[in-house]
Design an enzyme around this catalytic site. Structure first.
Site, PDB file in Angstrom:
ATOM      1  CG  ASP A  74      -1.832   1.160   1.307  1.00  0.00           C
ATOM      2  OD1 ASP A  74      -2.412   1.517   0.262  1.00  0.00           O
ATOM      3  OD2 ASP A  74      -1.974   1.741   2.405  1.00  0.00           O
ATOM      4  CG  ASP A 115      -1.911   7.600   0.548  1.00  0.00           C
ATOM      5  OD1 ASP A 115      -1.155   8.570   0.487  1.00  0.00           O
ATOM      6  OD2 ASP A 115      -2.690   7.268  -0.360  1.00  0.00           O
TER       7      ASP A 115
END
Length: 263
Positions: A16, A18
């Protein structure tokens, strides 16, 4: 749930962005070096974000600015995944986008036509400029033409340097409330469509991969739904208290990506 990660068990690493590699504009210390080292050790990498507001090229630029080696083909957003999903499952069509210009660009690049009315698909993505006018246009298009109602993802919140902010789900729910319809599909994490694309990119099976994420209901639940081991990092959205509250249990827990032990 353990704190010792044996990276030798895995051939693919799904990151991922953020809350994992950065928080807002602040890079997580040591994360780029760890990611690059995994590549040097032969790991296959994918960078998968539920943020549909930005075109993948902007994600790639941010990765490179942070010092992470990556290619555009390795970056998948819920926006690009939605565009590809519609093309593969339903064919190129007329798309009304309740979202950003970058999301519209993803649709066009996948072969769709972006329209205001008479749409085959109404696609909802995160947009900080969401307002009543955009909601009204999407509602009228959906009500008048009865197209497919597609949500790029269902994130309630997202995290930046100054804390949490509303995500795309409030926009999705607004259109659902107005139209009296639930989305026909959520494409992004924690759902299967975006996982299928990620595994195809990596050329690996679920058991050969490790997801690295900071949200339990999205990243970690994605792994649980799809049979992929997960590493929960505490540099972003959720905490160990959230693990207790939700009962969503990752395979591993570390403070940040930089703590992944490397040969």
């Amino acid at each position: 749930m353990v704190n010792i990660v044996d990276v030798r068990k895995y051939r693919g690493f799904i990151f991922d962005l953020d809350g994992v590699l950065w928080r807002g504009d602040e890079t997580v210390a040591g994360a780029p070096q760890t990611v690059n080292r995994l590549r040097e050790l032969g790991g296959r990498l994918a960078f998968v974000t539920n943020n549909a507001s930005k075109h993948r090229t902007k994600c790639l630029d941010k990765l490179k600015s942070a010092g992470v080696k990556a290619t555009l083909e390795e970056v998948i957003s819920s926006g690009s995944a939605t565009a590809q999903y519609l093309k593969e499952k339903h064919g190129e069509g007329r798309v009304h986008v309740m979202g950003t210009d970058d999301l519209k660009r993803e649709m066009v690049e996948a072969g769709h036509e972006v329209v205001e009315t008479e749409a085959d698909y109404v696609v909802v993505g995160f947009d900080k400029g969401f307002n009543y006018e955009k909601l009204d246009k999407a509602y009228r298009t959906l009500a008048e033409h009865n197209g497919l109602f597609v949500a790029c993802n269902g994130n309630r919140l997202f995290v930046e340097e100054d804390g949490r902010h509303p995500g795309v789900l409030p926009s999705v729910e607004a259109l659902a409330c107005a139209s009296g319809r639930r989305p026909d599909v959520f494409v992004g994490k924690p759902n299967a469509p975006i996982m299928e694309m990620t595994l195809e990119l990596l050329g690996l099976s679920p058991g050969e991969c490790l997801i690295v994420g900071d949200t339990l209901d999205m990243d970690i639940q994605w792994g649980l739904n799809c049979g992929v081991d997960t590493l929960f990092v505490l540099s972003g959205m959720d905490s160990l208290n959230t693990v207790k509250a939700t009962g969503i249990k990752p395979t591993y827990v570390l403070s940040s990506v930089s703590e992944i032990p490397l040969p």
